[in-house]
Design a protein around this motif. Sequence first.
Motif, PDB file in Angstrom:
ATOM      1  N   GLY A 118       0.819  -1.210   0.000  1.00  0.00           N
ATOM      2  CA  GLY A 118       0.000   0.000   0.000  1.00  0.00           C
ATOM      3  C   GLY A 118       0.855   1.262   0.000  1.00  0.00           C
ATOM      4  O   GLY A 118       2.002   1.252   0.443  1.00  0.00           O
ATOM      5  N   ALA A 119       0.271   2.325  -0.520  1.00  0.00           N
ATOM      6  CA  ALA A 119       0.919   3.640  -0.483  1.00  0.00           C
ATOM      7  C   ALA A 119      -0.151   4.681  -0.186  1.00  0.00           C
ATOM      8  O   ALA A 119      -1.354   4.404  -0.320  1.00  0.00           O
ATOM      9  N   LEU A 120       0.295   5.851   0.250  1.00  0.00           N
ATOM     10  CA  LEU A 120      -0.650   6.901   0.647  1.00  0.00           C
ATOM     11  C   LEU A 120      -0.144   8.247   0.142  1.00  0.00           C
ATOM     12  O   LEU A 120       1.022   8.599   0.358  1.00  0.00           O
ATOM     13  N   VAL A 121      -1.025   8.981  -0.533  1.00  0.00           N
ATOM     14  CA  VAL A 121      -0.729  10.363  -0.929  1.00  0.00           C
ATOM     15  C   VAL A 121      -1.392  11.274   0.096  1.00  0.00           C
ATOM     16  O   VAL A 121      -2.621  11.257   0.247  1.00  0.00           O
ATOM     17  N   LEU A 122      -0.571  12.007   0.834  1.00  0.00           N
ATOM     18  CA  LEU A 122      -1.052  12.804   1.964  1.00  0.00           C
ATOM     19  C   LEU A 122      -0.735  14.284   1.732  1.00  0.00           C
ATOM     20  O   LEU A 122       0.432  14.653   1.557  1.00  0.00           O
ATOM     21  N   GLY A 123      -1.771  15.113   1.737  1.00  0.00           N
ATOM     22  CA  GLY A 123      -1.585  16.558   1.620  1.00  0.00           C
ATOM     23  C   GLY A 123      -1.575  17.190   2.995  1.00  0.00           C
ATOM     24  O   GLY A 123      -2.505  16.966   3.769  1.00  0.00           O
ATOM     25  N   ALA A 124      -0.532  17.964   3.307  1.00  0.00           N
ATOM     26  CA  ALA A 124      -0.434  18.577   4.639  1.00  0.00           C
ATOM     27  C   ALA A 124       0.104  19.998   4.533  1.00  0.00           C
ATOM     28  O   ALA A 124       1.062  20.263   3.797  1.00  0.00           O
ATOM     29  N   ASP A 125      -0.514  20.892   5.295  1.00  0.00           N
ATOM     30  CA  ASP A 125      -0.068  22.284   5.318  1.00  0.00           C
ATOM     31  C   ASP A 125       1.250  22.381   6.079  1.00  0.00           C
ATOM     32  O   ASP A 125       1.423  21.740   7.123  1.00  0.00           O
ATOM     33  N   LEU A 126       2.192  23.170   5.553  1.00  0.00           N
ATOM     34  CA  LEU A 126       3.519  23.284   6.164  1.00  0.00           C
ATOM     35  C   LEU A 126       3.565  24.409   7.201  1.00  0.00           C
ATOM     36  O   LEU A 126       2.806  25.383   7.127  1.00  0.00           O
ATOM     37  N   LYS A 127       4.478  24.268   8.164  1.00  0.00           N
ATOM     38  CA  LYS A 127       4.751  25.370   9.098  1.00  0.00           C
ATOM     39  C   LYS A 127       5.323  26.550   8.309  1.00  0.00           C
ATOM     40  O   LYS A 127       6.057  26.350   7.342  1.00  0.00           O
ATOM     41  N   LYS A 128       4.967  27.739   8.738  1.00  0.00           N
ATOM     42  CA  LYS A 128       5.390  28.940   8.001  1.00  0.00           C
ATOM     43  C   LYS A 128       5.218  30.159   8.874  1.00  0.00           C
ATOM     44  O   LYS A 128       4.818  30.041  10.045  1.00  0.00           O
ATOM     45  N   ASP A 129       5.455  31.319   8.280  1.00  0.00           N
ATOM     46  CA  ASP A 129       5.283  32.608   8.953  1.00  0.00           C
ATOM     47  C   ASP A 129       3.925  32.674   9.671  1.00  0.00           C
ATOM     48  O   ASP A 129       2.869  32.561   9.036  1.00  0.00           O
ATOM     49  N   PRO A 130       3.937  32.859  11.009  1.00  0.00           N
ATOM     50  CA  PRO A 130       2.677  32.893  11.763  1.00  0.00           C
ATOM     51  C   PRO A 130       1.700  33.959  11.267  1.00  0.00           C
ATOM     52  O   PRO A 130       0.482  33.766  11.348  1.00  0.00           O
ATOM     53  N   GLY A 131       2.209  35.054  10.724  1.00  0.00           N
ATOM     54  CA  GLY A 131       1.324  36.106  10.214  1.00  0.00           C
ATOM     55  C   GLY A 131       0.471  35.607   9.061  1.00  0.00           C
ATOM     56  O   GLY A 131      -0.729  35.923   8.961  1.00  0.00           O
ATOM     57  N   MET A 132       1.101  34.795   8.214  1.00  0.00           N
ATOM     58  CA  MET A 132       0.375  34.260   7.061  1.00  0.00           C
ATOM     59  C   MET A 132      -0.659  33.228   7.513  1.00  0.00           C
ATOM     60  O   MET A 132      -1.775  33.167   6.972  1.00  0.00           O
ATOM     61  N   LEU A 133      -0.277  32.432   8.516  1.00  0.00           N
ATOM     62  CA  LEU A 133      -1.218  31.456   9.079  1.00  0.00           C
ATOM     63  C   LEU A 133      -2.401  32.182   9.724  1.00  0.00           C
ATOM     64  O   LEU A 133      -3.563  31.802   9.536  1.00  0.00           O
ATOM     65  N   HIS A 134      -2.080  33.219  10.478  1.00  0.00           N
ATOM     66  CA  HIS A 134      -3.130  33.968  11.169  1.00  0.00           C
ATOM     67  C   HIS A 134      -4.150  34.513  10.169  1.00  0.00           C
ATOM     68  O   HIS A 134      -5.368  34.393  10.361  1.00  0.00           O
ATOM     69  N   ALA A 135      -3.646  35.079   9.077  1.00  0.00           N
ATOM     70  CA  ALA A 135      -4.538  35.672   8.077  1.00  0.00           C
ATOM     71  C   ALA A 135      -5.435  34.607   7.434  1.00  0.00           C
ATOM     72  O   ALA A 135      -6.605  34.864   7.125  1.00  0.00           O
ATOM     73  N   ALA A 136      -4.906  33.394   7.256  1.00  0.00           N
ATOM     74  CA  ALA A 136      -5.672  32.338   6.587  1.00  0.00           C
ATOM     75  C   ALA A 136      -6.884  31.913   7.415  1.00  0.00           C
ATOM     76  O   ALA A 136      -7.855  31.380   6.872  1.00  0.00           O
ATOM     77  N   TYR A 137      -6.822  32.135   8.738  1.00  0.00           N
ATOM     78  CA  TYR A 137      -7.925  31.717   9.617  1.00  0.00           C
ATOM     79  C   TYR A 137      -8.665  32.909  10.232  1.00  0.00           C
ATOM     80  O   TYR A 137      -9.520  32.735  11.099  1.00  0.00           O
ATOM     81  N   ASN A 138      -8.296  34.128   9.762  1.00  0.00           N
ATOM     82  CA  ASN A 138      -8.980  35.356  10.191  1.00  0.00           C
ATOM     83  C   ASN A 138      -9.155  36.238   8.955  1.00  0.00           C
ATOM     84  O   ASN A 138      -8.630  37.346   8.890  1.00  0.00           O
ATOM     85  N   ASP A 139      -9.883  35.727   7.960  1.00  0.00           N
ATOM     86  CA  ASP A 139      -9.977  36.442   6.686  1.00  0.00           C
ATOM     87  C   ASP A 139     -10.750  37.739   6.842  1.00  0.00           C
ATOM     88  O   ASP A 139     -11.634  37.856   7.704  1.00  0.00           O
ATOM     89  N   SER A 140     -10.429  38.686   5.966  1.00  0.00           N
ATOM     90  CA  SER A 140     -11.004  40.026   6.091  1.00  0.00           C
ATOM     91  C   SER A 140     -12.484  40.039   5.725  1.00  0.00           C
ATOM     92  O   SER A 140     -13.217  40.908   6.187  1.00  0.00           O
ATOM     93  N   ALA A 141     -12.945  39.063   4.924  1.00  0.00           N
ATOM     94  CA  ALA A 141     -14.366  39.039   4.551  1.00  0.00           C
ATOM     95  C   ALA A 141     -15.235  38.391   5.637  1.00  0.00           C
ATOM     96  O   ALA A 141     -16.458  38.429   5.558  1.00  0.00           O
TER      97      ALA A 141
END
Length: 322
Positions: A189-212
Amino acid sequence: MVPGLPLKNTQASTGDTFEAAVLAGLSRRPRAIPAKFLYDAQGSALFDAICELPEYYLTRTEITILRDRAPEIAALAGPGRQLIEFGSGSSVKTRLLLDSLEAVAAYVPIDISGEHLEATSRRLRADYPALAIVPVCADYTDLPMLPWLPGSSGAAKLGFFPGSTIGNLDPDEALAFLRNARRLLGPGGALVLGADLKKDPGMLHAAYNDSAGVTAAFSLNLLARMNRELGASFDLEGFAHEAFYNPAAGRIEIYIRSLRPQSVRIAGQRFFFDAGERVHTEYSYKYDLADMDALAVPAGFVRTQTWTDPGRLFSVNYFVAT
Ligand code: AVJ
């Protein structure tokens, strides 16, 4: 189990209903309601809107990686696999794999939403008439077995778990999921796994606090859902969405915060909320490659390939059963 029929392993059969989860989750401290309950019809529509937001880079980045790398993924997998998707939703990303994989023995989408499964399978059957599609209606986190397919019983399996859905699982749950996936996918068996990478906290913050305010609406829909389905009396104006990156834990934490002292009726019970009191609704864990290996190895996988975008925002990983 009969191939071609959706298997029934519904929430009701495990006693894990929305009402039971809400009453238990609000009676314990700290208060928490499992993230899977965010996805009723309205929550799913709001999540689709999140995926289109300029700040929410995850979906479009993963789709670009999959589109660019599908031929390489297909070459690693080889021909004749059964493709097993954990939490298939609308199967949009799956099409990118199906278009490159050779001689797919069967596609087995697993999803908790029977309606989603039926609509998606119908559309896929129209577009891939030669493909055997065997939907399974189940919670992919504790699926005991896959359907036995007489036509392709010897086929090696390729799992697909995109979308950084693994980020919603805490490390223990993620390991349990991968162990179960490893067992279901079997030898070879094999598995294709998509995972978000660690990165600049500001960019992460914006992704979960969108302006709209779409992410806020997605969170607070949980209260609206309690009003709709459990006859609850939440005043949505009295609560706010809260999301921040916790660098020590490597995760976004999401809560619904009470803006004032208030009492709410839910399914005949009364719950009091202090001003500032929070209900936890979601974690979104972020992975670096070492985090991924720390999970893969004890689950019985080895990560043999990782593809990222030029900005290293998101990762698509190829795990092979050891
Ligand atoms: C579906 C779990 C990948 O964590 O990014 C998005 C869910 N919640 N915005 C994520 C989510 C708020 C999403 N996952």
